[in-house]
Design an enzyme around this catalytic site. Structure first.
Site, PDB file in Angstrom:
ATOM      1  N   GLN B 208       0.742  -1.177  -0.089  1.00 32.12           N
ATOM      2  CA  GLN B 208      -0.029  -0.091   0.130  1.00 32.12           C
ATOM      3  C   GLN B 208       0.795   1.265  -0.019  1.00 32.12           C
ATOM      4  O   GLN B 208       0.270   2.509  -0.246  1.00 32.12           O
ATOM      5  CB  GLN B 208      -0.791  -0.168   1.337  1.00 32.12           C
ATOM      6  CG  GLN B 208      -1.785  -1.131   1.410  1.00 32.12           C
ATOM      7  CD  GLN B 208      -3.130  -0.907   0.292  1.00 32.12           C
ATOM      8  OE1 GLN B 208      -3.239   0.330  -0.173  1.00 32.12           O
ATOM      9  NE2 GLN B 208      -3.514  -1.913   0.174  1.00 32.12           N
ATOM     10  N   HIS B 230      -1.405  -4.196  -8.796  1.00 28.63           N
ATOM     11  CA  HIS B 230      -2.545  -3.632  -8.917  1.00 28.63           C
ATOM     12  C   HIS B 230      -2.903  -2.533  -8.023  1.00 28.63           C
ATOM     13  O   HIS B 230      -3.979  -1.860  -8.126  1.00 28.63           O
ATOM     14  CB  HIS B 230      -3.691  -4.520  -8.928  1.00 28.63           C
ATOM     15  CG  HIS B 230      -3.701  -5.358  -7.486  1.00 28.63           C
ATOM     16  ND1 HIS B 230      -4.897  -5.176  -6.970  1.00 28.63           N
ATOM     17  CD2 HIS B 230      -3.127  -6.316  -6.957  1.00 28.63           C
ATOM     18  CE1 HIS B 230      -4.986  -5.849  -5.832  1.00 28.63           C
ATOM     19  NE2 HIS B 230      -3.830  -6.644  -5.970  1.00 28.63           N
ATOM     20  N   CYS B 354     -18.098  -8.773   7.313  1.00 26.72           N
ATOM     21  CA  CYS B 354     -19.165  -9.360   7.056  1.00 26.72           C
ATOM     22  C   CYS B 354     -19.127 -10.258   5.716  1.00 26.72           C
ATOM     23  O   CYS B 354     -19.898 -11.201   5.548  1.00 26.72           O
ATOM     24  CB  CYS B 354     -20.333  -8.241   6.942  1.00 26.72           C
ATOM     25  SG  CYS B 354     -21.007  -7.926   8.581  1.00 26.72           S
TER      26      CYS B 354
END
Lengths: 111, 430
Positions: B208, B230, B354
């Site tokens: 990052q 990417h 989630c």
């Protein structure tokens, strides 16, 4: 078999691009730089992708404005800048065309 | 009879096209992209550089006997030079891999397998990427010891804690540069100096950070570094691993084969996507300052407008020591998944896991000490090179409306406004 001779209409697409060639023999004028800026911004507006379109339009204007406002630039730097921007102009043309070949949905704000 | 059979065919559960067809969009409009930490769109300049290597220059970069191979090799070596130039390394120190996950696996398992049995201890942090944590878990199952360092409330490692954790048999320290969930920047230079003075190898997952913030592997004394293609507007499926040569870092390869990439990562090099990575690195170097200036301006505008218009919003992670393109906000009394459903015009990520079918909040937010109710209501907003100011304005407007609407429906928010102290409530019913 009859041959159709080339007319002015056939070569009309060349009229506006005759000045945009890599030029290593004479000084690049401010007028040529401004013409390249205008052409690049025009091609950048043809991107179908909103983000690419806005990015390349803004970047083209920023890069040219920054360079044209800089008074201390040598002839070599001007030639190099022109060549780099010309390659970029050709790249934007190709990529804008590729974007058109693969259309995508619009944003809700674009509708 | 014919019409009945047509209906039967259309609704047949065995029809493959009905299972695999993704051609019809579920929603009429495309969403504005705000998930730059997950991945980034491939820059048109990168695609333009890659295409010739997919059309005409399609040779194997290891074919030494004909021009197809030489062309592909030329492209790969040019890419290697661009990648190494961005981190002030030597081109020979760059190994191309399939991504940062593979690079992390090679670095951690490779180094410790080589140092086994002299060195048996690894130090990492609790907020590392899953691939680092899973690699460490695997090493633990093979008999290694792993220390998972806690982080401070702002997400940054305490150097004092790291010093205390170092043992005589520590072989590797693995701390990521910029966190993918909260965007905090770790003090790599201090960690590098500490590791070098203790003769411990220092690995950092900079997926990052590479191409977004300046990195100097010599100044920061980094021995191994993972890079992802990417995340810097390059193609997916390619990454790199920086492996220092002086002083030499030795490791055991995970993948056996023809001995390509100094024997560390065998396999035919995917020259088109490597060329893409190289071009992305070249663009990142020339545009880093401009991109960072724009992204910081957009992030400051986003955070200040949201905090001005909505009360009870928390920015997770340190405010200054961060990459500004990663904004993790928690909204009290507005559940994260419900917020996401209201923001369907935007591509975002929530703080909880989630999507992985578990309702646990993110382990990164938990490591920061963020309470569960804030962790469940957090959004990760990623800004990048192609984000525009108009998109930020539209996002802020929609977000404010959504949060206000969710809070209106929330009985807990009503109780908060009445001044109820939640800590004094006995929630269980006996």
């Amino acid at each position: 078999m009859s041959l159709t001779l080339p007319t002015q209409k056939t070569f009309s697409f060349l009229q506006n691009t005759t000045t945009l060639f890599k030029n290593h023999f004479s000084t690049i004028t401010t007028k040529q730089l401004e013409e390249l800026k205008k052409k690049t911004a025009e091609e950048a507006s043809k991107f179908t992708n909103y983000n690419f379109r806005e990015y390349f339009k803004e970047r083209t204007n920023d890069m040219f404005d920054e360079f044209l406002n800089n008074d201390e630039k040598s002839e070599e730097q001007v030639t190099q800048f022109y060549d780099d921007r010309l390659s970029e102009y050709e790249m934007i043309k190709r990529q804008a065309l590729i974007g058109k070949l693969y259309p995508e949905q619009k944003f809700v704000t674009e509708n | 009879m014919l019409s009945i059979s047509k209906i039967a065919i259309k609704k047949s559960p065995l029809s493959l096209s009905s299972y695999f067809s993704n051609t019809k969009p579920r929603y009429k409009f495309r969403s504005h992209y705000f998930d730059f930490q997950a991945t980034s769109p491939t820059d048109p300049r990168v695609l333009d550089k890659m295409l010739p290597y997919m059309i005409t220059k399609q040779g194997n970069a290891h074919s030494k006997t004909h021009m197809h191979g030489w062309e592909a090799e030329g492209g790969v070596e040019e890419a290697r030079a661009h990648v190494s130039d961005l981190i002030h390394a030597d081109p020979k120190e760059i190994i191309f891999t399939s991504g940062a996950t593979e690079s992390n696996n090679i670095a951690i398992k490779g180094v410790m397998n080589f140092l086994n049995p002299m060195k048996k201890h690894v130090i990492t942090s609790q907020i590392e990427h899953k691939c680092v944590l899973e690699s460490c878990k695997l090493l633990e199952s093979k008999g290694f010891d792993v220390t998972y360092l806690p982080v401070q409330r702002n997400g940054i490692i305490d150097i004092g804690e790291l010093k205390k954790a170092i043992r005589p048999d520590t072989g590797l320290v693995s701390i990521m540069g910029v966190n993918n969930e909260i965007g905090v920047l770790q003090p790599l230079k201090e960690i590098g100096n500490l590791c070098r003075s203790n003769k411990i190898k220092f690995h950092t997952d900079c997926a990052q950070m590479f191409g977004k913030l300046p990195i100097d592997v010599n100044d920061m004394k980094i021995d191994l570094m993972s890079i992802s293609g990417h995340k810097i507007y390059g193609p997916k499926g390619v990454g790199a691993l920086y492996v220092r040569r002086r002083p030499r870092v030795r490791l055991l390869a995970l993948q056996s084969g023809g001995g390509q990439e100094r024997g560390i990562r065998s396999g035919t090099l995917p020259s088109p996507i490597i060329v893409g990575l190289g071009e992305a690195a070249r663009i990142a170097k020339s545009e880093m300052e401009r991109d960072n200036r724009r992204i910081k301006k957009l992030a400051d505008k986003l955070i200040s407008q949201v905090m001005e218009k909505i009360p009870l919003v928390q920015l997770n992670g340190d405010k200054e020591k961060r990459y500004h393109g990663c904004v993790n906000l928690s909204f009290a009394f507005a559940e994260g998944e419900s917020l996401l459903m209201n923001l369907k015009d935007f591509a975002l990520s929530s703080g909880s896991a989630c999507t992985s079918a578990s309702l646990e909040p993110s382990y990164v937010l938990r490591a920061l000490g963020v309470p569960d109710e804030y962790a469940h209501s957090s959004l990760r907003i990623g800004l990048g090179r192609f984000t525009t100011e108009k998109e930020i304005d539209f996002f802020v407007e929609t977000l404010v409306t959504s949060v206000e609407r969710l809070r209106e429906m929330s009985p807990l928010y009503d109780m908060y406004l009445e001044g109820v102290d939640f800590t004094k409530i006995n929630w269980s019913h006996d």
